[in-house]
Scaffold this motif. Structure first.
Motif, PDB file in Angstrom:
ATOM      1  N   ASP A 180      -9.129  14.500   4.687  1.00 58.53           N
ATOM      2  CA  ASP A 180      -8.924  15.812   5.301  1.00 58.53           C
ATOM      3  C   ASP A 180     -10.105  16.749   5.017  1.00 58.53           C
ATOM      4  O   ASP A 180     -11.031  16.384   4.276  1.00 58.53           O
ATOM      5  CB  ASP A 180      -7.621  16.416   4.772  1.00 58.53           C
ATOM      6  CG  ASP A 180      -7.802  17.094   3.418  1.00 58.53           C
ATOM      7  OD1 ASP A 180      -8.478  16.499   2.538  1.00 58.53           O
ATOM      8  OD2 ASP A 180      -7.288  18.204   3.247  1.00 58.53           O
TER       9      ASP A 180
ATOM     10  N   MET B 191      -5.919  15.738  13.998  1.00 64.89           N
ATOM     11  CA  MET B 191      -7.063  15.623  13.106  1.00 64.89           C
ATOM     12  C   MET B 191      -8.106  14.654  13.657  1.00 64.89           C
ATOM     13  O   MET B 191      -9.314  14.855  13.468  1.00 64.89           O
ATOM     14  CB  MET B 191      -6.598  15.163  11.721  1.00 64.89           C
ATOM     15  CG  MET B 191      -5.943  16.257  10.890  1.00 64.89           C
ATOM     16  SD  MET B 191      -7.115  17.593  10.509  1.00 64.89           S
ATOM     17  CE  MET B 191      -6.187  18.548   9.319  1.00 64.89           C
TER      18      MET B 191
ATOM     19  N   LEU C 112      -7.442  23.411  12.214  1.00 61.73           N
ATOM     20  CA  LEU C 112      -7.171  22.919  13.560  1.00 61.73           C
ATOM     21  C   LEU C 112      -7.187  24.046  14.588  1.00 61.73           C
ATOM     22  O   LEU C 112      -7.614  23.841  15.737  1.00 61.73           O
ATOM     23  CB  LEU C 112      -5.826  22.198  13.590  1.00 61.73           C
ATOM     24  CG  LEU C 112      -5.767  20.852  12.868  1.00 61.73           C
ATOM     25  CD1 LEU C 112      -4.336  20.321  12.815  1.00 61.73           C
ATOM     26  CD2 LEU C 112      -6.676  19.831  13.534  1.00 61.73           C
TER      27      LEU C 112
ATOM     28  N   HIS D 138      -4.855  23.390   6.734  1.00 63.62           N
ATOM     29  CA  HIS D 138      -4.965  22.454   7.861  1.00 63.62           C
ATOM     30  C   HIS D 138      -4.717  23.164   9.186  1.00 63.62           C
ATOM     31  O   HIS D 138      -5.410  22.910  10.186  1.00 63.62           O
ATOM     32  CB  HIS D 138      -3.975  21.310   7.689  1.00 63.62           C
ATOM     33  CG  HIS D 138      -4.372  20.342   6.623  1.00 63.62           C
ATOM     34  ND1 HIS D 138      -3.501  19.397   6.100  1.00 63.62           N
ATOM     35  CD2 HIS D 138      -5.551  20.157   5.979  1.00 63.62           C
ATOM     36  CE1 HIS D 138      -4.127  18.685   5.179  1.00 63.62           C
ATOM     37  NE2 HIS D 138      -5.363  19.125   5.085  1.00 63.62           N
TER      38      HIS D 138
END
Length: 560
Positions: free
Chosen positions: A334, A270, A230, A226
């Motif tokens: 996700d 997100m 990002l 993650h």
């Protein structure tokens, strides 16, 4: 100019970053030298000092598996600090400590074995760090209120002890567990183990799914991917960090960024990444434009009906959007395609988020209102956003309610948290009963518990009272008649079941014969306060009559 000043106010100074970097180096060196311990059963805590407790409710007490303490495989910065989106005043820096592979077993996903080893590893770190003078205070907490994901909180010694906190997360090695094991339709908590009864599962029936448990464990596999995702998205948009910071300030003012099922800063990041990837916003936009477009998207998009996904090419084992919606109320998938990042969020919380975004857009477009102060500088707690607020105080009584309502599978899925196991039922009941009399039903988000490393993990009954907020429709709130479905409708049985003896057949002037509930109250005073009886006391003097009966006949039913 006002937003630029606000961004300067919440940004970390270079001096603060140097303090954080120095403390992170100290903590990393200490953790890497943690001594080994002999291998024991998971339920054997003899190796642990009596001054340090395990941050986990060990219910049931025993489970299979071996455990031993060894230095971590790696220690890495994750979360908002390396991403550049960490803001004041609540400065939290996340540090991922990788549990070595020889401590874990591929079957540890079953029956809380991995979560317990995770908690034991944190306890081992706490025991070792207690002897160091380079560490200030140490406490335990839970990530977003999730008891399956305890974290160790460290602060620096001296005068900087309250300026920032380092969250220690214990994680499995990358790729150690297969993501397909955590499909929301799969079971990873055996009924026989949890209930203690042999053959409690009827033959020929499928075991209950454990989607919330699965997502909790799966979340530990993905913090590094993650962060990489990002970072890649943020590097393409010069205002990404500032846009996230403004969105976090907006969420904080509305108390939506903390607690179980919140829309936290990670989700804010997100969300901006999704809007950039889907080209709903461009990389050249300013932080002001990023915030405005984010709020417009939230106001116009219902994730309880149509979820969104950051996964471009999910593998064949990833769940479909329909499978996510079957078990979760809010869906935001996700980049891996396996994790619903809003798994713990209720539909009511998202509806509140939508409502606040919609109101904010109206304020933004109103030239007679100071939108900056209204959106980013004015706190909006529940008491200021609702027409009526009431509490459920004795939450321990929900434990027996779960038994009466046969919520064993929900209790297994939430690891014994009877408050959050019963919450969807309470919300559904209130929504059915209040119907068109309200435009919004909200509830408080249980804050992340914190306790000393020398204390046992707090029980679920230690949570603060559960608060509910109602935004009423003035034209319908005081109506004395609740008109139900026609007598021959299949929904009439459901209506009678909801209202019990209060429901009766009535003929109306248009000739229709329907189920109906008629409330007492001829004057406006009676409609808004309700009658007093020997067995019933109104929740508040300003509650509408209908709400008073709902609280007595439905919530009271849960507790008695």
């Amino acid at each position: 100019m006002q937003m630029e000043e606000l961004l300067k106010e919440v940004a970390l100074s270079e001096r603060k970053k140097q303090q954080i970097d120095s403390f992170i180096q100290t903590v990393t060196k200490l953790i890497q030298t943690v001594p080994e311990s002999p291998e024991v059963e998971v339920s054997d805590l003899s190796w642990l000092s009596s001054e340090v407790k395990v941050p986990f409710l060990l219910v049931p007490k025993a489970t299979k598996g071996k455990f031993h303490m060894v230095p971590p495989a790696s220690v890495d910065l994750i979360g908002s600090y390396p991403l550049g989106t960490c803001t004041k005043p609540r400065i939290r820096v996340d540090l991922a400590v990788t549990i070595p592979a020889d401590v874990l077993h591929p079957k540890d996903v079953v029956n809380q074995r991995y979560p317990r080893k995770r908690a034991l590893y944190l306890a081992g770190l706490a025991q070792y760090l207690t002897s160091s003078s380079e560490i200030g205070t140490m406490r335990y907490s839970c990530l977003h209120g999730n008891r399956l994901r305890p974290v160790l909180l460290l602060t620096p010694p001296g005068k900087d002890s309250s300026s920032f906190t380092v969250n220690i997360h214990a994680c499995p090695p990358p790729g150690f567990f297969k993501p397909s094991r955590f499909h929301p339709q799969k079971n990873n908590i055996r009924t026989e183990w949890y209930s203690g009864l042999q053959n409690s599962q009827s033959e020929g029936t499928e075991p209950p799914t454990t989607p919330h448990y699965n997502s909790s464990v799966l979340g530990d596999l993905l913090p590094r991917p993650h962060l990489q995702f990002l970072s890649a998205v943020g590097s393409q948009c010069f205002a990404f960090a500032d846009g996230v910071a403004l969105l976090k300030v907006w969420l904080r003012q509305r108390e939506l960024d903390q607690g179980t099922g919140c829309f936290n800063g990670f989700l804010a990041s997100m969300l901006l990444a999704y809007l950039l990837n889907s080209r709903r916003i461009s990389n050249s936009m300013t932080a002001y434009q990023l915030l405005r477009n984010s709020l417009n998207f939230l106001a116009s998009t219902d994730l309880t009906v149509n979820g969104i996904s950051l996964a471009k090419d999910p593998d064949s084992s990833a769940p479909s959007m329909e499978e996510f919606h079957n078990v979760f109320q809010v869906v935001f998938v996700d980049p891996s395609g396996h994790l619903n990042m809003c798994a713990d969020m209720t539909a009511c919380t998202y509806k509140q988020l939508q409502h606040e975004a919609s109101v904010s857009m109206q304020f933004w477009d109103n030239p007679t209102v100071d939108g900056f102060h209204s959106l980013l500088m004015t706190p909006k707690p529940m008491i200021r956003t609702s027409d009526h607020v009431f509490q459920l105080c004795e939450l321990v009584k929900l434990q027996s309610s779960c038994k009466k309502l046969d919520l064993l599978s929900e209790l297994m899925d939430h690891s014994g948290d009877y408050v959050h196991a019963a919450l969807p039922f309470i919300l559904s009941l209130l929504q059915q009963g209040l119907g068109q009399r309200i435009s919004l039903l909200t509830h408080s988000l249980s804050p992340d518990p914190e306790w000393s490393v020398e204390s046992e993990a707090p029980k679920h009954k230690a949570q603060p009272p559960l608060c509910f907020g109602l935004l009423l429709k003035p034209e319908l709130a005081s109506s004395v008649l609740e008109r139900g479905p026609p007598a021959d409708s299949p929904k009439s049985a459901e209506f009678r079941q909801l209202w019990g003896s209060r429901s009766e057949l009535r003929r109306f002037q248009d000739g229709a014969i329907t189920e109906a509930v008629l409330w007492d109250g001829k004057s406006m005073c009676q409609k808004t306060t309700g009658p007093q009886t020997d067995h019933y006391t109104p929740v508040t003097a300003v509650c509408i009559l209908f709400l008073l009966y709902i609280l007595r006949d439905t919530i009271h039913m849960l507790f008695c």
